[in-house]
Design an enzyme around this catalytic site. Structure first.
Site, PDB file in Angstrom:
ATOM      1  N   SER A  60      34.335  14.065  21.467  1.00  0.00           N
ATOM      2  CA  SER A  60      34.402  12.653  21.532  1.00  0.00           C
ATOM      3  C   SER A  60      33.546  12.711  23.335  1.00  0.00           C
ATOM      4  O   SER A  60      33.875  13.339  24.345  1.00  0.00           O
ATOM      5  CB  SER A  60      35.353  12.732  21.954  1.00  0.00           C
ATOM      6  N   LEU A  61      34.052  11.461  23.752  1.00  0.00           N
ATOM      7  CA  LEU A  61      33.480  11.169  24.851  1.00  0.00           C
ATOM      8  C   LEU A  61      34.707  10.707  25.910  1.00  0.00           C
ATOM      9  O   LEU A  61      35.971  10.099  25.013  1.00  0.00           O
ATOM     10  CB  LEU A  61      32.388   9.868  24.934  1.00  0.00           C
ATOM     11  N   LYS A  83      26.266   2.644  22.811  1.00  0.00           N
ATOM     12  CA  LYS A  83      26.770   3.391  22.075  1.00  0.00           C
ATOM     13  C   LYS A  83      27.074   2.621  20.638  1.00  0.00           C
ATOM     14  O   LYS A  83      27.848   1.985  20.574  1.00  0.00           O
ATOM     15  CB  LYS A  83      28.450   3.855  23.131  1.00  0.00           C
ATOM     16  N   GLU A  89       0.728  -1.128   0.128  1.00  0.00           N
ATOM     17  CA  GLU A  89      -0.159   0.222   0.222  1.00  0.00           C
ATOM     18  C   GLU A  89       0.854   1.476  -0.070  1.00  0.00           C
ATOM     19  O   GLU A  89       0.495   1.665  -1.294  1.00  0.00           O
ATOM     20  CB  GLU A  89      -0.913   0.246   1.049  1.00  0.00           C
ATOM     21  N   TYR A  90       2.036   1.177   0.873  1.00  0.00           N
ATOM     22  CA  TYR A  90       2.610   2.554   1.034  1.00  0.00           C
ATOM     23  C   TYR A  90       3.496   2.573  -0.740  1.00  0.00           C
ATOM     24  O   TYR A  90       3.622   3.773  -0.840  1.00  0.00           O
ATOM     25  CB  TYR A  90       4.156   2.353   2.161  1.00  0.00           C
ATOM     26  N   GLU A 120      23.568   8.832  15.541  1.00  0.00           N
ATOM     27  CA  GLU A 120      24.683   7.841  14.686  1.00  0.00           C
ATOM     28  C   GLU A 120      24.245   7.556  13.686  1.00  0.00           C
ATOM     29  O   GLU A 120      22.822   7.022  13.491  1.00  0.00           O
ATOM     30  CB  GLU A 120      25.438   6.794  16.025  1.00  0.00           C
ATOM     31  N   LYS A 131      49.790  16.375  42.592  1.00  0.00           N
ATOM     32  CA  LYS A 131      49.658  17.131  43.399  1.00  0.00           C
ATOM     33  C   LYS A 131      49.916  16.560  45.141  1.00  0.00           C
ATOM     34  O   LYS A 131      49.974  15.610  45.507  1.00  0.00           O
ATOM     35  CB  LYS A 131      48.252  18.261  43.658  1.00  0.00           C
TER      36      LYS A 131
HETATM   37  C1  LIG Z   1      29.878  12.313  21.140  1.00  0.00           C
HETATM   38  C2  LIG Z   1      28.516  10.928  21.175  1.00  0.00           C
HETATM   39  C3  LIG Z   1      28.231  10.428  21.494  1.00  0.00           C
HETATM   40  N1  LIG Z   1      26.607   9.629  21.768  1.00  0.00           N
HETATM   41  N2  LIG Z   1      26.758   7.966  21.176  1.00  0.00           N
HETATM   42  C4  LIG Z   1      25.428   8.358  22.462  1.00  0.00           C
HETATM   43  N3  LIG Z   1      24.875   7.508  22.319  1.00  0.00           N
HETATM   44  N4  LIG Z   1      24.935   9.237  23.504  1.00  0.00           N
HETATM   45  C5  LIG Z   1      26.136  10.073  22.239  1.00  0.00           C
HETATM   46  N5  LIG Z   1      26.820  11.634  23.002  1.00  0.00           N
HETATM   47  C6  LIG Z   1      27.932  12.000  22.757  1.00  0.00           C
HETATM   48  O1  LIG Z   1      28.230  13.311  22.863  1.00  0.00           O
HETATM   49  C7  LIG Z   1      26.877  14.050  24.151  1.00  0.00           C
HETATM   50  C8  LIG Z   1      27.748  13.964  25.551  1.00  0.00           C
HETATM   51  C9  LIG Z   1      27.066  15.405  23.584  1.00  0.00           C
END
Ligand SMILES: Cc1c[n+]2nc(N)[nH]c2nc1OC(C)C
Length: 325
Positions: free
Chosen positions: A81-82, A116, A34-35, A174, A316
């Site tokens: 980055s984290l 992640k 249908e889509y 992502e 320190k």
């Molecule tokens: C680099 C990054 C990558 N990731 N991946 C998730 N799931 N959350 C997330 N947040 C990110 O940075 C935020 C802390 C802003």
């Protein structure tokens, strides 16, 4: 032509709702046939009236011609980055550093917990609810303009699902390739004597770096949003990260279904272990979890550590007792 315009608008809106329910709510409203029938009806009507084609039409996902190269885009807000944790002790260090800076015990703190995803970080800008531009993370300050390729990703909405969209909304997330799509892609590549990809992350990167959107369009890419960058609107955002992600989902932006709120150390560890156990059955590659203080005001108080040099450490002396003479 107002009659034609109304017919076009109705078809586009119906197809957008079908796409939203299928790709974001994981709950199709109609069978694929249908889509497809409706999409062909829209394609025929637009073919008869090319002057009435709009950039946000569901038919406009695959750009006309290949690019010669990618333009550079500077992120208004850097994509950082984290910091990593590899053990419960590292997690405890993270919690302690938070407690050192804000007067809240980590046991009382709410965290937004996310898988992640092992793909590529991208930024997608919507102006007045229309997808205008998309870029790779790049070095965090400048990335490549991959708008034409991002438009081909079926779960990325070309128009936000709201009657009053924010003036500007930057979605960060992502782009990844699910394992099944990756295996099928490599099988087809082998059969055609083309090069295969080592893993889904490389396949996603290679697909997004294609100069020809027609090729990207044939690759099984998926977006999952994880944060908001630029935001300009009369309306305030929710004050919690988890609630912001649910708001994005209501706008038609896909958000990972494993994301949960957790409070305190034990629930964080429970989430980590839960995702670790589910890892092999998710259907896509992840390389861990991302645990974020949920309250935005607290996030802003905590701020960012600009990547401290790995080669230097300040060792320190213990704090000296202040001698009062
Ligand atoms: C680099 C990054 C990558 N990731 N991946 C998730 N799931 N959350 C997330 N947040 C990110 O940075 C935020 C802390 C802003």
């Amino acid at each position: 032509t107002t009659q034609i315009k109304q017919q076009l608008d109705r078809l586009k809106e119906t197809l957008r709702q079908y796409e939203y329910h299928y790709h974001v709510l994981d709950n199709p409203l109609v069978p694929d046939a249908e889509y497809d029938r409706l999409m062909n009806e829209l394609k025929n009507l637009e073919w008869q009236h090319p002057d009435l084609i709009t950039t946000d039409s569901p038919t406009q996902r695959v750009g006309a011609k290949p690019l010669d190269g990618f333009a550079q885009i500077t992120h208004e807000i850097p994509m950082l980055s984290l910091d990593n944790a590899f053990s419960d002790d590292d997690l405890d260090g993270f919690l302690r550093r938070i407690e050192d800076r804000i007067p809240v015990k980590s046991q009382q703190l709410e965290f937004c917990c996310e898988p992640k995803l092992d793909g590529l970080a991208v930024s997608i800008l919507y102006v007045d609810g229309i997808l205008i531009q998309a870029a790779t993370r790049g070095d965090g300050n400048t990335g490549e303009d991959i708008t034409a390729n991002i438009r081909t990703i079926r779960n990325v909405p070309l128009k936000l699902n709201t009657p009053n969209p924010p003036a500007r909304l930057e979605v960060r997330g992502e782009v990844f390739m699910p394992q099944q799509g990756f295996e099928q892609l490599n099988e087809r590549a082998l059969a055609k004597g083309e090069k295969t990809f080592a893993n889904p992350r490389n396949a996603a990167a290679g697909s997004l770096r294609q100069l020809d959107p027609k090729i990207t369009s044939q690759r099984p890419l998926v977006l999952n949003a994880y944060s908001i960058g630029v935001y300009e609107s009369d309306d305030q955002l929710p004050t919690g990260h988890f609630e912001r992600l649910q708001w994005l989902k209501s706008l038609g932006i896909p958000v990972n279904s494993e994301i949960k709120l957790a409070q305190g150390r034990e629930q964080l560890l429970a989430f980590y272990q839960h995702i670790q156990q589910k890892r092999s059955s998710l259907g896509y590659d992840i390389d861990g979890t991302v645990l974020k203080v949920n309250d935005i005001a607290l996030q802003e108080q905590l701020g960012f550590i600009s990547k401290a040099p790995r080669w230097a450490i300040a060792y320190k002396f213990p704090a000296q007792e202040e001698m009062t003479i």
